[in-house]
Design an enzyme around this catalytic site. Structure first.
Site, PDB file in Angstrom:
ATOM      1  CD  GLN A  66     -16.645  28.331  28.988  1.00 39.64           C
ATOM      2  OE1 GLN A  66     -17.332  27.369  29.341  1.00 39.64           O
ATOM      3  NE2 GLN A  66     -17.188  29.441  29.117  1.00 39.64           N
ATOM      4  NE  ARG A  87     -16.749  35.512  36.841  1.00 34.53           N
ATOM      5  CZ  ARG A  87     -17.363  36.564  37.142  1.00 34.53           C
ATOM      6  NH1 ARG A  87     -18.567  36.866  36.676  1.00 34.53           N
ATOM      7  NH2 ARG A  87     -17.271  37.331  38.259  1.00 34.53           N
ATOM      8  CE1 TYR A 126     -17.459  34.258  27.613  1.00 36.01           C
ATOM      9  CE2 TYR A 126     -19.374  32.960  27.305  1.00 36.01           C
ATOM     10  CZ  TYR A 126     -18.170  33.150  28.313  1.00 36.01           C
ATOM     11  OH  TYR A 126     -17.841  32.274  28.945  1.00 36.01           O
ATOM     12  CG  HIS A 212     -23.610  36.805  30.039  1.00 35.90           C
ATOM     13  ND1 HIS A 212     -23.672  36.824  31.447  1.00 35.90           N
ATOM     14  CD2 HIS A 212     -22.552  35.832  29.534  1.00 35.90           C
ATOM     15  CE1 HIS A 212     -22.890  35.737  31.798  1.00 35.90           C
ATOM     16  NE2 HIS A 212     -22.122  35.124  30.641  1.00 35.90           N
ATOM     17  NE  ARG A 215     -24.021  36.557  37.084  1.00 33.14           N
ATOM     18  CZ  ARG A 215     -22.847  36.262  36.162  1.00 33.14           C
ATOM     19  NH1 ARG A 215     -21.992  36.990  36.179  1.00 33.14           N
ATOM     20  NH2 ARG A 215     -23.072  35.085  35.615  1.00 33.14           N
ATOM     21  CG  HIS A 237     -25.644  32.237  31.264  1.00 37.32           C
ATOM     22  ND1 HIS A 237     -24.837  33.006  30.631  1.00 37.32           N
ATOM     23  CD2 HIS A 237     -25.535  31.242  30.791  1.00 37.32           C
ATOM     24  CE1 HIS A 237     -24.105  32.165  29.992  1.00 37.32           C
ATOM     25  NE2 HIS A 237     -24.427  31.098  29.903  1.00 37.32           N
ATOM     26  CD  GLU A 240     -24.238  28.740  35.862  1.00 40.65           C
ATOM     27  OE1 GLU A 240     -23.133  27.624  35.691  1.00 40.65           O
ATOM     28  OE2 GLU A 240     -24.253  29.720  35.270  1.00 40.65           O
ATOM     29  CG  HIS A 274     -27.186  27.223  33.847  1.00 42.12           C
ATOM     30  ND1 HIS A 274     -26.897  26.030  33.891  1.00 42.12           N
ATOM     31  CD2 HIS A 274     -26.367  28.358  33.558  1.00 42.12           C
ATOM     32  CE1 HIS A 274     -25.811  26.401  32.835  1.00 42.12           C
ATOM     33  NE2 HIS A 274     -25.372  27.570  32.755  1.00 42.12           N
ATOM     34  CG  ASP A 325     -22.560  25.639  30.354  1.00 44.23           C
ATOM     35  OD1 ASP A 325     -21.984  26.819  29.786  1.00 44.23           O
ATOM     36  OD2 ASP A 325     -23.373  25.792  31.560  1.00 44.23           O
TER      37      ASP A 325
END
Length: 459
Positions: A66, A87, A126, A212, A215, A237, A240, A274, A325
């Site tokens: 990222q 996202r 990921y 992850h 979710r 995660h 968050e 988070h 992050d």
């Protein structure tokens, strides 16, 4: 990167040891570790000398790729912008990258981490498959590229291959934008084995696991995954975004942190990244578990996540560390500063995370981040400048204006709250100096590769 000549010993005018600041400190290094520490010494003839030494900080949460999209999601859309619209930008960026791109971008991110004082990274990795979502012939191809970037830069690596299977609570099928992330349990076990092979040539690398989120991984899948950690760290995660918590309640009748603790034995190997949105009961249970909160203040601010309840969490014995992050901006001291500043803004108070009257806020922030990050990146390893620890440390630039007329903890307050660029002079990782004069020794080549990569991706 090629190893630099490692001196048998280095001498510092002052250094931060676990028991406090000491003068005339000599570190003797053997095979990338601290073999001996002496204090109150004079420098020996010909011995390498520096002014101010600190332990390197752990960066407990990174998505290295990222770094290549930093700044690309800062244009306002037609509706309310949020984490969820960000996202979509991330998914579009992921669509374009090949393994060479991932390696070049990760090297740039890791180089910048080292230059700002991070000496080990927890890579929450990921992106596993090709642009069509098909597995590479070697399922761990992308993990090998992360390991190559760590080798090129010299950063310590804790690789956290991510299990990602679903688009939402209850095992919803993944969407098109998630196709490069997806594995089933059997495929993940293969990926984990390949990841361990990928880092085998790196000094003191660690491999953990990373479901992850609730979710993307069901509770039942997480129950299967936990034994695969085999004593290594487990990162996830959680909580968050408020929408995530609301969706969890709608599906299960439980909030995210509440559900995790009800079903899974969370302990001190866990890092809950988070954990921004918790009830008092969730926060108290989390603090008592021994797990570490993975706080990423720069990213959390950039994404509009919210403010972690740090003062209450710390007062209840909670442990925490910091991570970069999304790597929108990489700066170890700034993560600490923004964590404290967010508490000040929220609570309308000052020196919120200082432990007691007379304590220096910068010192207490630094100590907590060092301890928490070490716990969940290198479980069982000592934190800081101690005999037997990895020789990971940095030197502050003694002539920097932020350090003028300062000693002891005031140096850390100066670094965290007052310094800008050029505050760090040198960085050593496993006894090898990788940053000299504030610049990584391979900066020119790494930056040139990064520029070329982005020109290909975005041009």
């Amino acid at each position: 990167m090629p190893a630099a000549d490692t001196p048998a010993s280095l001498w510092f005018e002052t250094a931060l040891l676990p028991q406090g600041w000491a003068s005339g400190v000599r570190l003797t290094l053997t095979d990338g570790r601290i073999a001996a520490i002496e204090t109150g010494t004079a420098p020996a003839a010909g011995e390498e000398r520096h002014a101010i030494a600190l332990p390197g900080l752990p960066n407990l949460h990174s998505h290295a790729f990222q770094r290549g999209m930093a700044g690309l999601a800062e244009v306002r859309g037609p509706a309310g912008d949020s984490f969820w619209t960000w996202r979509e930008t991330m998914y579009r960026f992921v669509d374009r990258m090949n393994p060479d791109d991932v390696e070049a971008i990760a090297a740039q991110a890791y180089m910048e981490m080292l230059e700002t004082g991070f000496t080990r990274v927890g890579e929450f990795h990921y992106v596993h498959h090709d642009t069509a979502g098909a597995p590479y012939a070697n399922l761990a191809e992308m993990a090998e590229r992360i390991a190559a970037a760590a080798a090129e830069t010299g950063i310590g690596l804790t690789l956290l291959p991510v299990f990602y299977a679903h688009a939402g609570f209850g095992g919803l099928p993944p969407g098109h934008g998630q196709r490069r992330f997806i594995n089933d349990l059997e495929g993940y076990a293969t990926l984990l084995g390949g990841s361990r092979k990928a880092v085998a040539g790196l000094k003191d690398a660690v491999v953990g696991i990373a479901p992850h989120s609730l979710r993307a991984a069901t509770i039942e899948e997480i129950e299967v995954l936990v034994p695969l950690a085999d004593g290594g760290p487990i990162h996830i995660h959680i909580a968050e975004q408020t929408k995530e918590v609301e969706d969890c309640v709608a599906w299960s009748g439980r909030r995210s942190v509440e559900l995790l603790f009800e079903r899974i034995a969370v302990d001190d190997l866990w890092c809950l990244v988070h954990a921004t949105h918790m009830t008092d009961a969730e926060r108290i249970r989390f603090a008592a578990s021994g797990a570490v909160a993975g706080l990423c203040p720069i990213t959390e601010a950039n994404l509009g996540d919210g403010i972690f309840p740090a003062r209450a969490f710390v007062s209840e014995g909670g442990r925490w560390g910091v991570g970069s992050d999304s790597n929108i901006r990489i700066a170890a001291a700034e993560e600490l500063r923004l964590l404290e500043d967010s508490q000040r803004l929220s609570l309308r108070a000052r020196n919120v995370l200082a432990g007691a009257e007379g304590r220096a806020t910068g010192r207490d922030l630094f100590d907590a981040a060092l301890a928490g990050g070490t716990q969940v990146l290198t479980p069982g390893e000592p934190a800081g400048l101690v005999t037997g620890a990895a020789a990971d440390f940095l030197t502050l630039a003694a002539d920097h204006p932020a350090f003028a007329a300062r000693r002891g903890d005031a140096l850390l307050d100066g670094w965290v709250f007052a310094a800008r660029d050029r505050a760090i002079d040198g960085v050593w990782r496993a006894g090898v100096q990788v940053v000299e004069g504030g610049r990584h020794r391979a900066r020119a080549a790494i930056e040139a590769s990064f520029r070329k990569t982005l020109e290909g991706l975005l041009g």
